[in-house]
Scaffold this motif. Structure first.
Motif, PDB file in Angstrom:
ATOM      1  N   ASP A   3     -54.556 -87.526  62.554  1.00 36.56           N
ATOM      2  CA  ASP A   3     -53.297 -86.820  62.319  1.00 36.56           C
ATOM      3  C   ASP A   3     -53.334 -86.219  60.907  1.00 36.56           C
ATOM      4  O   ASP A   3     -53.689 -86.899  59.944  1.00 36.56           O
ATOM      5  CB  ASP A   3     -52.123 -87.793  62.455  1.00 36.56           C
ATOM      6  N   THR A   5     -50.749 -84.821  59.210  1.00 32.85           N
ATOM      7  CA  THR A   5     -49.439 -84.618  58.582  1.00 32.85           C
ATOM      8  C   THR A   5     -49.498 -84.846  57.068  1.00 32.85           C
ATOM      9  O   THR A   5     -48.941 -84.062  56.292  1.00 32.85           O
ATOM     10  CB  THR A   5     -48.387 -85.549  59.229  1.00 32.85           C
ATOM     11  N   CYS A  29     -58.492 -77.525  65.928  1.00 33.90           N
ATOM     12  CA  CYS A  29     -57.507 -78.429  66.527  1.00 33.90           C
ATOM     13  C   CYS A  29     -57.326 -79.648  65.643  1.00 33.90           C
ATOM     14  O   CYS A  29     -58.289 -80.174  65.089  1.00 33.90           O
ATOM     15  CB  CYS A  29     -57.983 -78.882  67.904  1.00 33.90           C
ATOM     16  N   ARG A  31     -53.866 -82.848  64.676  1.00 34.88           N
ATOM     17  CA  ARG A  31     -52.551 -83.348  65.096  1.00 34.88           C
ATOM     18  C   ARG A  31     -51.599 -83.235  63.920  1.00 34.88           C
ATOM     19  O   ARG A  31     -51.986 -83.477  62.776  1.00 34.88           O
ATOM     20  CB  ARG A  31     -52.647 -84.828  65.511  1.00 34.88           C
ATOM     21  N   GLY A  34     -47.900 -86.236  64.978  1.00 33.94           N
ATOM     22  CA  GLY A  34     -48.342 -86.932  66.189  1.00 33.94           C
ATOM     23  C   GLY A  34     -48.675 -86.027  67.364  1.00 33.94           C
ATOM     24  O   GLY A  34     -49.141 -86.508  68.393  1.00 33.94           O
ATOM     25  N   ARG A  35     -48.446 -84.725  67.224  1.00 33.92           N
ATOM     26  CA  ARG A  35     -48.694 -83.802  68.357  1.00 33.92           C
ATOM     27  C   ARG A  35     -49.974 -83.008  68.141  1.00 33.92           C
ATOM     28  O   ARG A  35     -50.215 -82.522  67.028  1.00 33.92           O
ATOM     29  CB  ARG A  35     -47.543 -82.784  68.465  1.00 33.92           C
ATOM     30  N   PRO A  36     -50.771 -82.805  69.208  1.00 29.36           N
ATOM     31  CA  PRO A  36     -51.944 -81.949  69.060  1.00 29.36           C
ATOM     32  C   PRO A  36     -51.531 -80.518  68.769  1.00 29.36           C
ATOM     33  O   PRO A  36     -50.558 -80.025  69.357  1.00 29.36           O
ATOM     34  CB  PRO A  36     -52.643 -82.029  70.432  1.00 29.36           C
ATOM     35  N   VAL A  37     -52.254 -79.873  67.867  1.00 29.06           N
ATOM     36  CA  VAL A  37     -51.915 -78.491  67.497  1.00 29.06           C
ATOM     37  C   VAL A  37     -53.198 -77.729  67.172  1.00 29.06           C
ATOM     38  O   VAL A  37     -54.160 -78.326  66.686  1.00 29.06           O
ATOM     39  CB  VAL A  37     -50.936 -78.469  66.291  1.00 29.06           C
ATOM     40  N   ARG A 284     -45.741 -71.812  71.366  1.00 26.96           N
ATOM     41  CA  ARG A 284     -46.312 -72.631  72.440  1.00 26.96           C
ATOM     42  C   ARG A 284     -46.847 -71.727  73.538  1.00 26.96           C
ATOM     43  O   ARG A 284     -46.187 -70.746  73.920  1.00 26.96           O
ATOM     44  CB  ARG A 284     -45.252 -73.570  72.995  1.00 26.96           C
ATOM     45  N   ASP A 300     -49.315 -75.703  75.192  1.00 27.43           N
ATOM     46  CA  ASP A 300     -50.090 -76.092  74.005  1.00 27.43           C
ATOM     47  C   ASP A 300     -49.456 -75.491  72.744  1.00 27.43           C
ATOM     48  O   ASP A 300     -48.993 -74.339  72.749  1.00 27.43           O
ATOM     49  CB  ASP A 300     -51.548 -75.612  74.130  1.00 27.43           C
ATOM     50  N   TRP A 301     -49.501 -76.271  71.691  1.00 22.50           N
ATOM     51  CA  TRP A 301     -48.838 -75.891  70.438  1.00 22.50           C
ATOM     52  C   TRP A 301     -49.826 -75.190  69.510  1.00 22.50           C
ATOM     53  O   TRP A 301     -50.962 -75.682  69.341  1.00 22.50           O
ATOM     54  CB  TRP A 301     -48.281 -77.155  69.774  1.00 22.50           C
TER      55      TRP A 301
END
Ligand code: HEM
Length: 403
Positions: A3, A5, A29, A31, A34-37, A284, A300-301
């Protein structure tokens, strides 16, 4: 996948550049929260992100950002036909004769501020321009006096931009203030519909009468009015950076003061390219697709890195140097200079306020160099790329402002 962040908080505007440089690509790619981006940059990344309706904005930014900036129901959250129709409303108001009136209102208020002597002492350029732009945009918008006074008194239009970079108590306080401003504007729309009194052609009159074909619910009309008011006040940051650049580059200051109008436009664009403002925009995927060297699934973000693209050495020579002359004779490709997004104005989510932003900056630079006088006292002029949104360390203090 780790992650990132903390890396985002640590690296600020350089987060995407560092991530992408490490991966050796223009798409990487990771995170966040907590989200994949997937982080994208560069001219191809901008094209892929902005054009062809591949990304919408639903759930693409944390609520702390969305709630103080565009908000639910706004043009930014629409797609396709609905987006086109609403976007025309913004383009009609922010460009052409209506946009030109906004610039005139700004010039009038800036000169009035200097003539009033209110800003003779030490004042942060950001506060000065926030106050001037708030007065100018509220008058231009045709708002009732009571609403204007409240927006001026609370400074909430400027606070929304400041709060977009924070998560804590300040963000929540500003969200409450924003709700109050939205209610006031919704009431103004209801009153305008019952008994039209705003100047014909003014944003309040136009938004209140606008239909798709039904009139917008008052709360959506209020959000869209805020989407004209708030970002206009946000131009204060570019103006503040222009004061910084004029101080740092006295040769350009003298050239512009001497009447070189081409140089004004180059300088304004270099301020928008060089200085940090919106680091990224989020989207997205609207469908499964391939692009930017990756397979995408619906939902997908993605984060498009605007700052990295504005400093991409393949697009800009010596990108970390402030060099207005780079714009001399240059036809700017729409997906290379992207401080206000990429793609097309009508069909894509590119900022409809970009042309008037350049005109406001242009007008501000002319007045600062040709009509106004001020001093720049000793202060910390460094700009941390960790602070979102960025600003010179001491807020770019000026003193002795006179016309
Ligand atoms: C300080 C200067 C400004 C900056 C840095 C800025 C930045 C941006 C960016 C990056 C976007 C694209 C967002 C996305 O792709 O989702 C955007 C969209 C937008 N901006 Fe600006 N903007 C500025 C000034 C303005 C002004 C002056 C107005 C109106 C008068 C305005 C109104 C809007 C609106 C309505 C959208 C949404 C467009 C859409 O979704 O189609 N902005 N802006």
């Amino acid at each position: 996948m780790t992650d990132s962040t903390l890396a985002f908080l640590r690296d600020g505007y350089l987060f995407g550049t560092r991530l992408l440089d490490r991966s050796g690509a223009d798409a990487a790619c990771t995170r966040l929260l907590g989200r994949p981006v997937t982080v994208l940059r560069g001219v191809e990344g901008v094209r892929f992100f902005y054009e062809g309706g591949r990304f919408d904005r639903a759930g693409a930014m944390p609520m702390s950002v969305l709630a103080v900036l565009q908000d639910l129901g706004s043009v930014q959250t629409l797609e396709g036909e609905e987006h086109l129709r609403r976007k025309d409303l913004f383009l009609d108001l922010a460009t052409g004769p209506s946009g030109a009136e906004l610039v005139v209102a700004f010039e009038r208020e800036l000169l009035a501020e200097a003539e009033s002597g209110r800003s003779r002492g030490d004042v942060r350029a950001l506060d000065l321009f926030n106050a001037v732009l708030t007065r100018a945009v509220c008058a231009w918008a045709g708002l009732p006096v009571r609403v204007r006074q409240e927006l001026e008194r609370t400074d909430v239009l400027a606070q929304m931009v400041e709060a977009a970079g924070s998560f804590g108590v300040y963000n929540r306080v500003v969200r409450v203030r924003r709700r109050r401003a939205e209610r006031m504007l919704a009431d103004a729309v209801i009153a305008e519909r019952a008994a039209p009194s705003a100047p014909p052609g003014s944003p309040l009159a136009v938004v209140a009468a606008y239909g798709e074909p039904d009139p917008l619910p008052p709360e959506v009309a209020a959000v869209e009015l805020l989407n004209l008011l708030r970002p206009t006040v946000a131009v204060s940051r570019f103006l503040t950076f222009a004061v910084h650049a004029l101080h740092r580059h006295p040769g350009w200051r003298d050239r512009i003061a001497g009447g070189d109008d081409d140089a004004v436009r180059w300088f304004a664009n270099e301020v928008r390219r060089f200085y940090p403002f919106f680091p990224v925009v989020g989207g997205r995927a609207t469908r499964s697709m391939q692009g930017a060297g990756l397979d995408w699934r619906e939902g997908d973000w993605a984060l498009l890195d605007l700052y990295a693209t504005n400093h991409d050495p393949r697009l800009w020579s010596a990108p970390r140097r402030f060099r207005p002359q780079r714009f001399e004779g240059l036809t700017v490709e729409p997906n290379t200079l992207v401080p206000q997004g990429g793609g097309r104005y009508r069909e894509d989510h590119r900022c409809p306020g970009e042309p008037v932003t350049v005109d406001l900056l242009d007008a501000g630079i002319r007045l600062l160099t040709r009509r106004l006088r001020y001093l720049v006292p000793e202060q910390d002029l460094r700009i941390s790329l960790r602070r979102l949104p960025a600003l010179p360390q001491d807020g770019m203090v000026v003193s002795g402002l006179v016309a």
